[in-house]
Write a protein that holds these residues in place. Structure first.
Motif, PDB file in Angstrom:
ATOM      1  N   SER A 125      75.350 -14.828  32.060  1.00  0.00           N
ATOM      2  CA  SER A 125      76.215 -14.363  30.975  1.00  0.00           C
ATOM      3  C   SER A 125      76.794 -15.610  30.295  1.00  0.00           C
ATOM      4  O   SER A 125      76.684 -16.723  30.795  1.00  0.00           O
ATOM      5  CB  SER A 125      77.348 -13.506  31.548  1.00  0.00           C
ATOM      6  OG  SER A 125      78.175 -14.304  32.367  1.00  0.00           O
ATOM      7  N   TRP A 126      77.461 -15.406  29.149  1.00  0.00           N
ATOM      8  CA  TRP A 126      78.054 -16.548  28.460  1.00  0.00           C
ATOM      9  C   TRP A 126      79.174 -17.172  29.275  1.00  0.00           C
ATOM     10  O   TRP A 126      79.372 -18.381  29.249  1.00  0.00           O
ATOM     11  CB  TRP A 126      78.542 -16.146  27.069  1.00  0.00           C
ATOM     12  CG  TRP A 126      77.387 -16.018  26.114  1.00  0.00           C
ATOM     13  CD1 TRP A 126      76.893 -14.860  25.588  1.00  0.00           C
ATOM     14  CD2 TRP A 126      76.568 -17.066  25.612  1.00  0.00           C
ATOM     15  NE1 TRP A 126      75.813 -15.122  24.793  1.00  0.00           N
ATOM     16  CE2 TRP A 126      75.596 -16.482  24.785  1.00  0.00           C
ATOM     17  CE3 TRP A 126      76.545 -18.440  25.789  1.00  0.00           C
ATOM     18  CZ2 TRP A 126      74.621 -17.224  24.134  1.00  0.00           C
ATOM     19  CZ3 TRP A 126      75.573 -19.183  25.130  1.00  0.00           C
ATOM     20  CH2 TRP A 126      74.643 -18.573  24.316  1.00  0.00           C
ATOM     21  N   SER A 127      79.905 -16.350  30.010  1.00  0.00           N
ATOM     22  CA  SER A 127      80.948 -16.920  30.871  1.00  0.00           C
ATOM     23  C   SER A 127      80.305 -17.734  31.999  1.00  0.00           C
ATOM     24  O   SER A 127      80.834 -18.773  32.399  1.00  0.00           O
ATOM     25  CB  SER A 127      81.851 -15.827  31.437  1.00  0.00           C
ATOM     26  OG  SER A 127      81.139 -14.983  32.320  1.00  0.00           O
ATOM     27  N   GLY A 128      79.150 -17.281  32.483  1.00  0.00           N
ATOM     28  CA  GLY A 128      78.420 -18.041  33.490  1.00  0.00           C
ATOM     29  C   GLY A 128      77.949 -19.383  32.958  1.00  0.00           C
ATOM     30  O   GLY A 128      78.014 -20.408  33.652  1.00  0.00           O
ATOM     31  N   GLY A 148      79.438 -21.034  30.632  1.00  0.00           N
ATOM     32  CA  GLY A 148      80.656 -21.847  30.566  1.00  0.00           C
ATOM     33  C   GLY A 148      80.993 -22.481  31.910  1.00  0.00           C
ATOM     34  O   GLY A 148      81.363 -23.653  31.986  1.00  0.00           O
ATOM     35  N   TRP A 149      80.864 -21.692  32.991  1.00  0.00           N
ATOM     36  CA  TRP A 149      81.130 -22.231  34.326  1.00  0.00           C
ATOM     37  C   TRP A 149      80.121 -23.313  34.703  1.00  0.00           C
ATOM     38  O   TRP A 149      80.478 -24.316  35.328  1.00  0.00           O
ATOM     39  CB  TRP A 149      81.119 -21.117  35.369  1.00  0.00           C
ATOM     40  CG  TRP A 149      82.367 -20.306  35.376  1.00  0.00           C
ATOM     41  CD1 TRP A 149      82.515 -19.017  34.951  1.00  0.00           C
ATOM     42  CD2 TRP A 149      83.654 -20.729  35.816  1.00  0.00           C
ATOM     43  NE1 TRP A 149      83.813 -18.609  35.097  1.00  0.00           N
ATOM     44  CE2 TRP A 149      84.539 -19.654  35.628  1.00  0.00           C
ATOM     45  CE3 TRP A 149      84.156 -21.915  36.343  1.00  0.00           C
ATOM     46  CZ2 TRP A 149      85.887 -19.727  35.956  1.00  0.00           C
ATOM     47  CZ3 TRP A 149      85.497 -21.990  36.667  1.00  0.00           C
ATOM     48  CH2 TRP A 149      86.343 -20.915  36.478  1.00  0.00           C
TER      49      TRP A 149
END
Length: 131
Positions: free
Chosen positions: A38-41, A43-44
């Motif tokens: 995902s996009w949050s992934g 980012g991480w």
């Protein structure tokens, strides 16, 4: 290994080679269990990469300027802080094997540091290792 890096080689070059040589191995390990990110992934992953590069850059710079025995205790003490971060941030309580491992790694260095008192003169490095 850092002593083998030429003293005039820029830090960014060393970091670039580290990343380029480690990515294929990481990709081989990731292929079997790969899942879309995902996009949050993403980012991480980017944040983790930036912090990792920062750590590697600091470690390489430190090892270029001092003998490994002078840096080892500070570097290995990171195990304690990572364990504390796991306890505080993720509520992960380390088992006895983890605590024993940390004690086996850090304990002898603390005892040696206590017994030696002051730093001893470090013998010169062999000619093929000198910067």
């Amino acid at each position: 290994m850092v002593r083998l890096i030429p003293s005039d080689e820029p830090l960014i070059t060393t970091l670039l080679w580290t990343v380029l040589l480690s990515v294929p191995f990481a990709a081989l390990l990731a292929i079997r269990d790969w899942q879309p990110l995902s996009w949050s992934g993403v980012g991480w992953v980017l944040a983790s990469t930036l912090f990792n590069l920062g750590y590697q850059g600091c470690a390489i710079a430190a090892y270029k300027r001092a003998h490994a025995s002078q840096i080892a205790l500070a570097e290995y003490s990171g195990l304690v802080f990572v364990t504390l971060a796991g306890i505080i941030g993720f509520h992960e309580i380390p088992d006895w094997w983890t605590l024993a491992g940390i004690a086996l790694i850090i304990g002898p260095m603390l005892i040696r540091k206590k017994n030696t008192g002051t730093a001893k003169e470090i013998p010169p490095a062999p000619a093929f290792i000198k910067e």
